[in-house]
Write a protein that holds these residues in place. Structure first.
Motif, PDB file in Angstrom:
ATOM      1  N   GLN A  45       0.832  -1.210   0.000  1.00  0.00           N
ATOM      2  CA  GLN A  45       0.000   0.000   0.000  1.00  0.00           C
ATOM      3  C   GLN A  45       0.866   1.260   0.000  1.00  0.00           C
ATOM      4  OE1 GLN A  45      -3.033  -0.102   3.170  1.00  0.00           O
ATOM      5  NE2 GLN A  45      -2.707  -2.315   3.287  1.00  0.00           N
ATOM      6  N   LEU A  46       2.045   1.153   0.591  1.00  0.00           N
ATOM      7  CA  LEU A  46       2.929   2.313   0.688  1.00  0.00           C
ATOM      8  C   LEU A  46       3.474   2.736  -0.673  1.00  0.00           C
ATOM      9  CD1 LEU A  46       4.921   1.350   3.916  1.00  0.00           C
ATOM     10  CD2 LEU A  46       3.111   3.072   3.711  1.00  0.00           C
ATOM     11  N   LEU A  47       3.517   1.806  -1.621  1.00  0.00           N
ATOM     12  CA  LEU A  47       3.981   2.166  -2.963  1.00  0.00           C
ATOM     13  C   LEU A  47       3.003   3.137  -3.611  1.00  0.00           C
ATOM     14  CD1 LEU A  47       5.181  -1.331  -4.249  1.00  0.00           C
ATOM     15  CD2 LEU A  47       6.528   0.472  -3.147  1.00  0.00           C
ATOM     16  N   THR A  48       1.714   2.887  -3.406  1.00  0.00           N
ATOM     17  CA  THR A  48       0.688   3.798  -3.934  1.00  0.00           C
ATOM     18  C   THR A  48       0.755   5.140  -3.220  1.00  0.00           C
ATOM     19  OG1 THR A  48      -0.752   1.918  -4.441  1.00  0.00           O
ATOM     20  CG2 THR A  48      -1.779   4.095  -4.333  1.00  0.00           C
ATOM     21  N   ILE A  49       0.908   5.079  -1.905  1.00  0.00           N
ATOM     22  CA  ILE A  49       1.023   6.320  -1.130  1.00  0.00           C
ATOM     23  C   ILE A  49       2.240   7.115  -1.590  1.00  0.00           C
ATOM     24  CG2 ILE A  49       1.515   7.242   1.174  1.00  0.00           C
ATOM     25  CD1 ILE A  49      -0.178   4.911   2.296  1.00  0.00           C
ATOM     26  N   GLY A  50       3.377   6.435  -1.727  1.00  0.00           N
ATOM     27  CA  GLY A  50       4.597   7.112  -2.152  1.00  0.00           C
ATOM     28  C   GLY A  50       4.486   7.706  -3.537  1.00  0.00           C
ATOM     29  N   GLY A  51       3.698   7.053  -4.398  1.00  0.00           N
ATOM     30  CA  GLY A  51       3.531   7.548  -5.763  1.00  0.00           C
ATOM     31  C   GLY A  51       2.956   8.948  -5.824  1.00  0.00           C
ATOM     32  N   LYS A  52       2.221   9.334  -4.797  1.00  0.00           N
ATOM     33  CA  LYS A  52       1.630  10.682  -4.762  1.00  0.00           C
ATOM     34  C   LYS A  52       2.683  11.756  -4.517  1.00  0.00           C
ATOM     35  CE  LYS A  52      -1.204   9.840  -1.394  1.00  0.00           C
ATOM     36  NZ  LYS A  52      -2.276  10.026  -0.382  1.00  0.00           N
ATOM     37  N   TYR A  53       3.858  11.330  -4.076  1.00  0.00           N
ATOM     38  CA  TYR A  53       4.897  12.294  -3.701  1.00  0.00           C
ATOM     39  C   TYR A  53       6.079  12.282  -4.670  1.00  0.00           C
ATOM     40  CZ  TYR A  53       2.205  12.538   0.592  1.00  0.00           C
ATOM     41  OH  TYR A  53       1.184  12.720   1.502  1.00  0.00           O
ATOM     42  N   ILE A  54       5.882  11.680  -5.841  1.00  0.00           N
ATOM     43  CA  ILE A  54       6.946  11.677  -6.848  1.00  0.00           C
ATOM     44  C   ILE A  54       7.079  13.075  -7.441  1.00  0.00           C
ATOM     45  CG2 ILE A  54       7.584  10.821  -9.139  1.00  0.00           C
ATOM     46  CD1 ILE A  54       6.440   8.114  -8.342  1.00  0.00           C
ATOM     47  N   GLU A  55       8.312  13.540  -7.521  1.00  0.00           N
ATOM     48  CA  GLU A  55       8.592  14.883  -8.025  1.00  0.00           C
ATOM     49  C   GLU A  55       9.689  14.829  -9.083  1.00  0.00           C
ATOM     50  OE1 GLU A  55       9.730  17.252  -4.693  1.00  0.00           O
ATOM     51  OE2 GLU A  55       7.735  17.217  -3.759  1.00  0.00           O
ATOM     52  N   ASP A  56       9.871  15.934  -9.743  1.00  0.00           N
ATOM     53  CA  ASP A  56      10.956  16.059 -10.714  1.00  0.00           C
ATOM     54  C   ASP A  56      12.216  16.526  -9.986  1.00  0.00           C
ATOM     55  OD1 ASP A  56      12.338  16.090 -13.082  1.00  0.00           O
ATOM     56  OD2 ASP A  56      11.641  18.092 -13.668  1.00  0.00           O
ATOM     57  N   ARG A  57      12.602  15.731  -9.015  1.00  0.00           N
ATOM     58  CA  ARG A  57      13.758  16.056  -8.176  1.00  0.00           C
ATOM     59  C   ARG A  57      14.304  14.760  -7.589  1.00  0.00           C
ATOM     60  NH1 ARG A  57      13.636  19.440  -2.415  1.00  0.00           N
ATOM     61  NH2 ARG A  57      15.745  18.842  -1.770  1.00  0.00           N
ATOM     62  N   ILE A  58      15.586  14.734  -7.320  1.00  0.00           N
ATOM     63  CA  ILE A  58      16.224  13.532  -6.795  1.00  0.00           C
ATOM     64  C   ILE A  58      16.477  13.680  -5.295  1.00  0.00           C
ATOM     65  CG2 ILE A  58      18.275  12.058  -6.901  1.00  0.00           C
ATOM     66  CD1 ILE A  58      16.376  11.856  -9.310  1.00  0.00           C
ATOM     67  N   TYR A  59      16.156  12.617  -4.571  1.00  0.00           N
ATOM     68  CA  TYR A  59      16.421  12.549  -3.135  1.00  0.00           C
ATOM     69  C   TYR A  59      17.334  11.351  -2.873  1.00  0.00           C
ATOM     70  CZ  TYR A  59      12.508  15.789  -2.717  1.00  0.00           C
ATOM     71  OH  TYR A  59      11.679  16.879  -2.845  1.00  0.00           O
ATOM     72  N   ILE A  60      18.166  11.496  -1.866  1.00  0.00           N
ATOM     73  CA  ILE A  60      19.160  10.464  -1.558  1.00  0.00           C
ATOM     74  C   ILE A  60      19.023  10.068  -0.094  1.00  0.00           C
ATOM     75  CG2 ILE A  60      21.630   9.925  -1.475  1.00  0.00           C
ATOM     76  CD1 ILE A  60      21.942  12.183  -3.639  1.00  0.00           C
ATOM     77  N   LYS A  61      18.948   8.760   0.149  1.00  0.00           N
ATOM     78  CA  LYS A  61      18.745   8.260   1.510  1.00  0.00           C
ATOM     79  C   LYS A  61      19.703   7.102   1.793  1.00  0.00           C
ATOM     80  CE  LYS A  61      16.186   7.848   5.358  1.00  0.00           C
ATOM     81  NZ  LYS A  61      16.132   8.914   6.384  1.00  0.00           N
ATOM     82  N   PRO A  62      20.553   7.219   2.832  1.00  0.00           N
ATOM     83  CA  PRO A  62      21.427   6.094   3.193  1.00  0.00           C
ATOM     84  C   PRO A  62      20.607   4.882   3.630  1.00  0.00           C
ATOM     85  CG  PRO A  62      22.168   8.129   4.233  1.00  0.00           C
ATOM     86  CD  PRO A  62      20.804   8.402   3.675  1.00  0.00           C
TER      87      PRO A  62
END
Length: 288
Positions: A146-163
């Motif tokens: 379900q979190l994949l759908t939730i996360g899809g709402k926050y896709i942007e034209d920008r890159i984020y980096i997470k360790p």
């Protein structure tokens, strides 16, 4: 293969010992400024400084070992330093000075709203109750999709980096892991650790992906029932790899957990860890 694993441990723990030796004197002096402890004798304080330093730094060393060992099993290409399954363009001037494994995503993982939705998901699926009436957490490998759908709402034209502590592809699926030493988390910090893992899963945006809370050893003893506050927030045992289970997941198939422990002990004996630590403490205390 035994020798390759031994060399990995030798390399990472030699660097660890050099780091501890390098800042031990400074850390010792800082501890002596603590009026709660400075009535103790110098040797006792020195041993306390070593234990504190070793516990805080050895986790990084063994995690580095785990990453390199996983590459022996799954191949360099499947345990990349930069996890970027979508092939997103990296920012100009991107560098990774700490050499951490990082996830590249276009999901806005800094969004307070996204964090709020992940928090809500965890709370709604949280384990509750005690004894026979207890309801276990329903945060499972299936429900987290379900979190994949939730996360899809926050896709942007920008890159984020997470360790990430460890992320690899086993040939069929991605595996994301949040790794702790023994996993002794209480009710105050367990939720944030669970949410960190769920955020990484959300960021990766891969359907064929499993995530795990893993520990380097079973704090209650290998083979014993493992308990921790984080079990209220992730389905147990489905979402966990504890001690032996974790190592068996990443070790080359011809290397048993028992053999790995033997190799580890041989490597630390070769480094002569005990003698080096005793010398370091004696030299430090003797100069004061």
């Amino acid at each position: 293969m035994d020798e390759q694993i031994k060399n990995i441990i030798l390399d990472e723990f030699t660097k660890l010992v050099h780091t501890i030796e390098g800042d031990f004197h400074i850390n010792f002096l800082k501890k002596r400024h603590n009026f709660l402890l400075n009535q103790l004798d110098k040797m006792m304080i020195a041993h306390m400084v070593f234990v504190s330093s070793f516990e805080s730094k050895s986790g990084n060393a063994i995690q580095a070992c785990a990453k390199r060992i996983a590459r022996l099993r799954f191949g360099e290409e499947n345990v990349p330093q930069i996890v970027n399954p979508k092939g997103l363009a990296l920012p100009n001037g991107f560098c990774n000075p700490k050499g951490e494994q990082v996830v590249i995503t276009n999901v806005n993982i800094e969004s307070a709203a996204l964090h709020g939705e992940i928090n809500k998901f965890r709370e709604e699926h949280k384990g509750r109750g005690r004894g026979k009436s207890r309801i276990e957490s329903s945060v499972t490998q299936e429900s987290i999709k379900q979190l994949l759908t939730i996360g899809g709402k926050y896709i942007e034209d920008r890159i984020y980096i997470k360790p990430v502590d460890l992320c690899f592809r086993d040939g069929e699926e991605w595996n994301i892991m949040e790794i702790k030493a023994g996993g002794a988390l209480d009710s105050s910090n367990a939720p944030s650790n669970a949410e960190k893992l769920l955020l990484l899963y959300t960021a990766l945006q891969e359907k064929n992906c499993r995530c795990y809370f893993a520990t380097l050893y079973n704090k209650d003893g290998e083979g014993a029932h493992w308990n921790s506050g984080v079990k209220a927030h992730l389905s147990y045992p489905e979402m966990f790899l504890i001690g032996r289970q974790f190592w068996e997941r990443i070790l080359p198939q011809e290397i048993s957990f028992r053999n790995f422990v033997k190799i580890y002990k041989q490597a630390l004996t070769q480094i002569d860890l005990n003698a080096r630590i005793r010398t370091m403490i004696s030299d430090c205390v003797g100069t004061l």
